[in-house]
Design a protein around this motif. Structure first.
Motif, PDB file in Angstrom:
ATOM      1  N   ASP B   9       3.220  -5.261   0.899  1.00 27.17           N
ATOM      2  CA  ASP B   9       3.238  -3.996   0.161  1.00 27.17           C
ATOM      3  C   ASP B   9       4.595  -3.306   0.300  1.00 27.17           C
ATOM      4  OD1 ASP B   9       1.439  -2.035  -1.277  1.00 27.17           O
ATOM      5  OD2 ASP B   9       2.356  -0.770   0.264  1.00 27.17           O
ATOM      6  N   ILE B  10       5.140  -2.890  -0.849  1.00 30.81           N
ATOM      7  CA  ILE B  10       6.492  -2.332  -0.840  1.00 30.81           C
ATOM      8  C   ILE B  10       6.567  -1.043  -0.013  1.00 30.81           C
ATOM      9  CG2 ILE B  10       6.236  -1.083  -3.048  1.00 30.81           C
ATOM     10  CD1 ILE B  10       9.410  -2.901  -1.913  1.00 30.81           C
ATOM     11  N   SER B  11       5.514  -0.230  -0.064  1.00 29.30           N
ATOM     12  CA  SER B  11       5.563   1.017   0.711  1.00 29.30           C
ATOM     13  C   SER B  11       5.503   0.717   2.210  1.00 29.30           C
ATOM     14  CB  SER B  11       4.444   1.957   0.285  1.00 29.30           C
ATOM     15  OG  SER B  11       3.205   1.375   0.576  1.00 29.30           O
ATOM     16  N   CYS B  12       4.774  -0.360   2.568  1.00 22.68           N
ATOM     17  CA  CYS B  12       4.754  -0.777   3.975  1.00 22.68           C
ATOM     18  C   CYS B  12       6.133  -1.243   4.414  1.00 22.68           C
ATOM     19  CB  CYS B  12       3.765  -1.920   4.191  1.00 22.68           C
ATOM     20  SG  CYS B  12       2.077  -1.383   4.156  1.00 22.68           S
ATOM     21  N   HIS B  15       8.390   1.792   4.805  1.00 24.19           N
ATOM     22  CA  HIS B  15       8.001   2.557   5.984  1.00 24.19           C
ATOM     23  C   HIS B  15       8.459   1.835   7.251  1.00 24.19           C
ATOM     24  CE1 HIS B  15       5.957   5.297   8.476  1.00 24.19           C
ATOM     25  NE2 HIS B  15       4.806   4.678   8.600  1.00 24.19           N
ATOM     26  N   PHE B  16       8.237   0.534   7.267  1.00 23.69           N
ATOM     27  CA  PHE B  16       8.639  -0.295   8.399  1.00 23.69           C
ATOM     28  C   PHE B  16      10.157  -0.197   8.623  1.00 23.69           C
ATOM     29  CE2 PHE B  16       9.393  -4.626  10.265  1.00 23.69           C
ATOM     30  CZ  PHE B  16       8.585  -4.478  11.382  1.00 23.69           C
ATOM     31  N   THR B  17      10.907  -0.232   7.518  1.00 29.59           N
ATOM     32  CA  THR B  17      12.363  -0.139   7.613  1.00 29.59           C
ATOM     33  C   THR B  17      12.784   1.198   8.201  1.00 29.59           C
ATOM     34  OG1 THR B  17      12.390  -1.345   5.537  1.00 29.59           O
ATOM     35  CG2 THR B  17      14.484  -0.515   6.306  1.00 29.59           C
ATOM     36  N   ARG B  18      12.145   2.267   7.726  1.00 29.43           N
ATOM     37  CA  ARG B  18      12.518   3.601   8.214  1.00 29.43           C
ATOM     38  C   ARG B  18      12.187   3.765   9.695  1.00 29.43           C
ATOM     39  NH1 ARG B  18      10.970   5.635   3.096  1.00 29.43           N
ATOM     40  NH2 ARG B  18       8.855   5.948   3.858  1.00 29.43           N
ATOM     41  N   VAL B  19      11.024   3.237  10.083  1.00 32.73           N
ATOM     42  CA  VAL B  19      10.631   3.360  11.487  1.00 32.73           C
ATOM     43  C   VAL B  19      11.603   2.578  12.368  1.00 32.73           C
ATOM     44  CG1 VAL B  19       8.850   2.773  13.162  1.00 32.73           C
ATOM     45  CG2 VAL B  19       8.212   3.806  10.998  1.00 32.73           C
ATOM     46  N   LEU B  20      11.914   1.356  11.947  1.00 28.88           N
ATOM     47  CA  LEU B  20      12.871   0.559  12.712  1.00 28.88           C
ATOM     48  C   LEU B  20      14.234   1.234  12.721  1.00 28.88           C
ATOM     49  CD1 LEU B  20      12.231  -3.210  11.945  1.00 28.88           C
ATOM     50  CD2 LEU B  20      11.698  -1.919  13.990  1.00 28.88           C
ATOM     51  N   GLY B  21      14.601   1.841  11.591  1.00 22.80           N
ATOM     52  CA  GLY B  21      15.879   2.545  11.493  1.00 22.80           C
ATOM     53  C   GLY B  21      15.958   3.662  12.511  1.00 22.80           C
ATOM     54  N   PHE B  64       1.473  -5.064   8.507  1.00 13.05           N
ATOM     55  CA  PHE B  64       1.417  -6.490   8.174  1.00 13.05           C
ATOM     56  C   PHE B  64       0.172  -6.826   7.368  1.00 13.05           C
ATOM     57  CE2 PHE B  64       4.133  -6.323  11.933  1.00 13.05           C
ATOM     58  CZ  PHE B  64       5.180  -7.156  11.569  1.00 13.05           C
ATOM     59  N   ASP B  65       0.374  -7.693   6.365  1.00 18.87           N
ATOM     60  CA  ASP B  65      -0.764  -8.205   5.608  1.00 18.87           C
ATOM     61  C   ASP B  65      -1.360  -9.429   6.278  1.00 18.87           C
ATOM     62  OD1 ASP B  65      -0.302  -6.339   3.535  1.00 18.87           O
ATOM     63  OD2 ASP B  65      -1.253  -7.791   2.170  1.00 18.87           O
ATOM     64  N   GLU B  66      -0.435 -10.254   6.802  1.00 21.01           N
ATOM     65  CA  GLU B  66      -0.895 -11.413   7.570  1.00 21.01           C
ATOM     66  C   GLU B  66      -0.262 -11.300   8.935  1.00 21.01           C
ATOM     67  OE1 GLU B  66       0.184 -14.992   5.489  1.00 21.01           O
ATOM     68  OE2 GLU B  66      -0.466 -14.104   3.584  1.00 21.01           O
ATOM     69  N   TYR B  67      -1.008 -11.656   9.937  1.00 11.96           N
ATOM     70  CA  TYR B  67      -0.514 -11.457  11.292  1.00 11.96           C
ATOM     71  C   TYR B  67      -1.204 -12.483  12.167  1.00 11.96           C
ATOM     72  CZ  TYR B  67       0.901  -8.617  15.415  1.00 11.96           C
ATOM     73  OH  TYR B  67       1.458  -8.138  16.578  1.00 11.96           O
ATOM     74  N   ALA B  68      -0.420 -13.373  12.759  1.00  7.52           N
ATOM     75  CA  ALA B  68      -1.019 -14.390  13.630  1.00  7.52           C
ATOM     76  C   ALA B  68      -0.147 -14.564  14.845  1.00  7.52           C
ATOM     77  CB  ALA B  68      -1.132 -15.714  12.887  1.00  7.52           C
ATOM     78  N   MET B  69      -0.754 -14.600  16.022  1.00 11.69           N
ATOM     79  CA  MET B  69       0.053 -14.783  17.222  1.00 11.69           C
ATOM     80  C   MET B  69      -0.738 -15.462  18.323  1.00 11.69           C
ATOM     81  SD  MET B  69       0.002 -11.306  19.404  1.00 11.69           S
ATOM     82  CE  MET B  69       0.536 -12.301  20.756  1.00 11.69           C
ATOM     83  N   ALA B  95      15.768  -5.836   2.041  1.00 10.11           N
ATOM     84  CA  ALA B  95      14.441  -6.141   1.521  1.00 10.11           C
ATOM     85  C   ALA B  95      13.767  -4.962   0.846  1.00 10.11           C
ATOM     86  CB  ALA B  95      13.562  -6.647   2.663  1.00 10.11           C
ATOM     87  N   GLN B  96      14.558  -3.965   0.407  1.00  7.62           N
ATOM     88  CA  GLN B  96      13.920  -2.756  -0.113  1.00  7.62           C
ATOM     89  C   GLN B  96      13.185  -2.970  -1.426  1.00  7.62           C
ATOM     90  OE1 GLN B  96      13.536  -0.067   2.036  1.00  7.62           O
ATOM     91  NE2 GLN B  96      14.303  -1.829   3.161  1.00  7.62           N
ATOM     92  N   ALA B  97      13.461  -4.088  -2.094  1.00  5.89           N
ATOM     93  CA  ALA B  97      12.728  -4.375  -3.329  1.00  5.89           C
ATOM     94  C   ALA B  97      12.017  -5.726  -3.228  1.00  5.89           C
ATOM     95  CB  ALA B  97      13.692  -4.366  -4.501  1.00  5.89           C
ATOM     96  N   ALA B  98      11.868  -6.211  -1.996  1.00  6.30           N
ATOM     97  CA  ALA B  98      11.372  -7.569  -1.818  1.00  6.30           C
ATOM     98  C   ALA B  98       9.915  -7.723  -2.246  1.00  6.30           C
ATOM     99  CB  ALA B  98      11.512  -7.974  -0.353  1.00  6.30           C
ATOM    100  N   LYS B  99       9.587  -8.978  -2.614  1.00  3.92           N
ATOM    101  CA  LYS B  99       8.188  -9.275  -2.935  1.00  3.92           C
ATOM    102  C   LYS B  99       7.392  -9.382  -1.638  1.00  3.92           C
ATOM    103  CE  LYS B  99       9.293 -12.603  -5.991  1.00  3.92           C
ATOM    104  NZ  LYS B  99       9.122 -13.654  -6.997  1.00  3.92           N
ATOM    105  N   TRP B 100       8.036 -10.005  -0.665  1.00  5.39           N
ATOM    106  CA  TRP B 100       7.418 -10.048   0.661  1.00  5.39           C
ATOM    107  C   TRP B 100       8.464 -10.307   1.737  1.00  5.39           C
ATOM    108  CZ3 TRP B 100       8.747 -14.792   2.360  1.00  5.39           C
ATOM    109  CH2 TRP B 100       8.776 -15.857   1.453  1.00  5.39           C
ATOM    110  N   ILE B 101       8.129  -9.987   2.969  1.00  4.39           N
ATOM    111  CA  ILE B 101       8.969 -10.337   4.114  1.00  4.39           C
ATOM    112  C   ILE B 101       8.099 -11.112   5.085  1.00  4.39           C
ATOM    113  CG2 ILE B 101      10.336  -9.459   6.053  1.00  4.39           C
ATOM    114  CD1 ILE B 101      10.744  -6.907   4.629  1.00  4.39           C
ATOM    115  N   LYS B 102       8.644 -12.228   5.596  1.00  8.38           N
ATOM    116  CA  LYS B 102       7.955 -12.935   6.674  1.00  8.38           C
ATOM    117  C   LYS B 102       8.780 -12.807   7.941  1.00  8.38           C
ATOM    118  CE  LYS B 102       5.588 -16.573   4.115  1.00  8.38           C
ATOM    119  NZ  LYS B 102       5.807 -17.935   3.620  1.00  8.38           N
TER     120      LYS B 102
END
Lengths: 281, 281
Positions: B9-12, B15-21, B64-69, B95-102
């Motif tokens: 999700d693009i908003s995720c 948000h993730f980028t801003r928090v990490l920033g 995260f949409d998918e999360y495995a560990m 990745a501000q316009a990315a379809k997804w990030i892994k």
């Protein structure tokens, strides 16, 4: 409330008390002369004059007349002290120096007399800041003895066109040469730097020139490092008056308008760079 | 040890980028603890090297949409990595316009967090950007160094005023001195003050909210007007304030008189605790 009555009683003890709705009216003017850390402040019933000097060759004066303040009380003919201008400016702009529409910082400034600190109370949006800045023993300031009767050449012009010329001055040059003449090129600024000489000419019939009263050709040099700080005043100003007297002393007067349309003046005096030929006389 | 996660999700992502920033602005290098439910960014400096402690929690489900560990073992199903947050930010900034990030934990020549970004294109071809962010694995025996810091019994808790105006004030105070005294009471007042030989400045906030105390019993006799104060490094405080790329819903400042300053930031699901070292007086 006990606090407020106590405050108004306290106000009686101050020899200088000034209040202002928008602190930016004072802080912007002071920024225009902020090229040295220490300034001398003169308060009189006319208002405040703040003086900054460097190298006994240049002097800047900022005038903040009494009408700028909405409340101004002084109990003595003259009050003067030295103060750290850098610190004063940090305090005046503590809530931020950029203009935010609808928000202004109010200022109350008090001084209880010789040896006392300068007290500032700033308020913005219910947030209060108290500052107490030590004042220092005043020194004598330079008297350039610049008399308008001795002025040989004088130009009044809009600041706009000088701004560019001054902000692009070739700082590798030691001096700025100013030529004023009733004949062409009328008004010329020259620098002599590492990469060559530059000349900027301003024709006297330009729209930018509002008054041109030059009686004889004068070429004088001024240390560029001493004149450069005046750019701060120039960028704020609407109009500038350039005068040179018979000794070659330069006076720059800047007319600065604040957001409420009130006018304040800042002036710079600069002595000419000593000329070898003249030194012999 | 295994980790892979996918943000879609693009908003995720933003948000993730801003928090990490925000994290990268206040921490150069820290430990990333990955558990099945949460990402933690942990800084736990020894007292000799500054004594800052930061504890930041990001519930993975919000990002995260998918999360495995798989952790180091079934009992200790966790991973501790030392990372430079800024490198992670650089990797996902594209990745501000990315379809997804892994994000995957990989073993190239060294352990890495590999960030794969799928960028949108006009044509049918996909654009895949891969960043390898080097990390080092924290051995199991070191884990106890990175436990959640224990909260002491605070003398006062207060909600901080708007970060933006506070930032201006602290930036100005930074130019005056290196340390700042933070004081607050249970009457909703917060006081910031600096003082040097030349000047003393203090800013007062009123009508702030005191969060309800969990355990009222122990210090009921405390006067609400009584201030608890602590001296902190102004540069660190300024850095903390200017690093905020998200406007947090709530920032709470907790003080143990002359011992501890603790900030608690809460923004939606993310929380950050910052123990700021106190300067002894």
């Amino acid at each position: 409330m006990a606090l407020s009555t106590q405050q108004s009683n306290d106000d009686d003890q101050y020899v200088l008390l000034a209040k202002l709705d928008n602190v930016r009216h004072v802080s912007t003017i002071l920024k225009a002369i902020h090229f040295k850390e220490i300034a001398t402040l003169f308060a009189s019933p006319m208002g405040l004059k703040v003086t900054v000097e460097d190298a006994k060759c240049v002097q800047a004066n900022a005038f903040i007349q009494e009408s700028i303040f909405h409340h101004y009380i002084i109990k003595e003919e003259q009050v003067n002290f030295k103060i750290n201008l850098t610190v004063l400016l940090e305090c005046l702009t503590i809530f931020g120096s950029s203009a935010v529409p609808g928000v202004s910082t109010s200022l109350k400034m008090c001084y209880a007399g010789y040896g006392c600190p300068l007290l500032l109370i700033l308020e913005e949006d219910g947030v209060l800041t108290d500052c107490s800045i030590k004042t220092l023993e005043p020194d004598e300031v330079l008297d350039f003895n610049f008399l308008s009767t001795n002025v040989i050449n004088k130009i009044i012009m809009k600041s706009e066109c000088l701004k560019e010329a001054f902000s692009e001055l070739d700082m590798t040059s030691d001096v700025l040469q100013i030529l004023l003449s009733p004949d062409p090129p009328y008004f010329r600024l020259s620098t002599f730097g590492n990469s060559g000489s530059t000349h900027s000419d301003f024709p006297k019939d330009s729209d930018m020139v509002e008054s041109f009263q030059c009686t004889q050709t004068q070429t004088n040099r001024y240390k560029i490092s001493l004149l450069k700080p005046s750019v701060k005043a120039l960028t704020l100003s609407a109009r500038v008056s350039i005068r040179i007297d018979n000794r070659g002393f330069l006076s720059l007067q800047y007319m600065i308008k604040n957001e409420d349309g009130q006018v304040c003046f800042v002036e710079y005096y600069c002595s000419p760079d000593e000329d070898v030929d003249e030194a012999e006389h | 040890m295994r980790f892979r996660g996918k943000l879609v999700d693009i908003s995720c992502i933003q948000h993730f980028t801003r928090v990490l920033g925000t994290i990268s602005k206040i921490i150069k290098s820290c430990v990333l603890r990955i558990t099945p439910t949460t990402w933690y960014f942990i800084l736990s400096e020894k007292v000799v090297s500054g004594g800052v402690q930061i504890w930041c929690e990001l519930p993975q489900g919000h990002f995260f949409d998918e999360y495995a560990m798989d952790g180091v073992s079934a009992e200790d199903n966790e991973i501790y990595l030392e990372v430079v947050p800024e490198n992670l930010v650089k990797a996902i900034r594209t990745a501000q316009a990315a379809k997804w990030i892994k994000i995957k934990l990989t073993k190239k020549h060294a352990p890495c967090l590999t960030v794969e970004v799928d960028l949108p294109t006009v044509s049918a071809h996909s654009r895949l950007v891969v960043h390898d962010v080097p990390v080092s694995v924290v051995p199991h025996r070191m884990w106890p160094d990175y436990q959640e810091p224990e909260l002491p019994q605070f003398d006062v808790s207060i909600c901080m005023p708007q970060i933006k105006t506070l930032r201006n004030i602290v930036e100005k105070m930074k130019n005056l001195n290196n340390c700042l005294t933070l004081a607050a009471n249970y009457n909703g007042e917060l006081k910031l003050s600096v003082s040097t030989d030349m000047v003393s400045v203090s800013t007062h906030y009123q009508d702030l909210v005191n969060p309800v105390r969990r355990d009222m019993g122990s210090d009921e006799d405390r006067e609400p007007q009584a201030f608890s104060e602590a001296k902190i490094d102004i540069r660190r405080f300024a850095q903390f304030l200017s690093g905020q790329q998200v406007i947090p819903n709530r920032v709470i400042c907790n003080i143990v008189h002359k011992r501890v300053v603790h900030f608690y930031l809460q923004h939606e699901d993310v929380s950050l605790q910052y123990f700021m070292p106190v300067i002894a007086t």
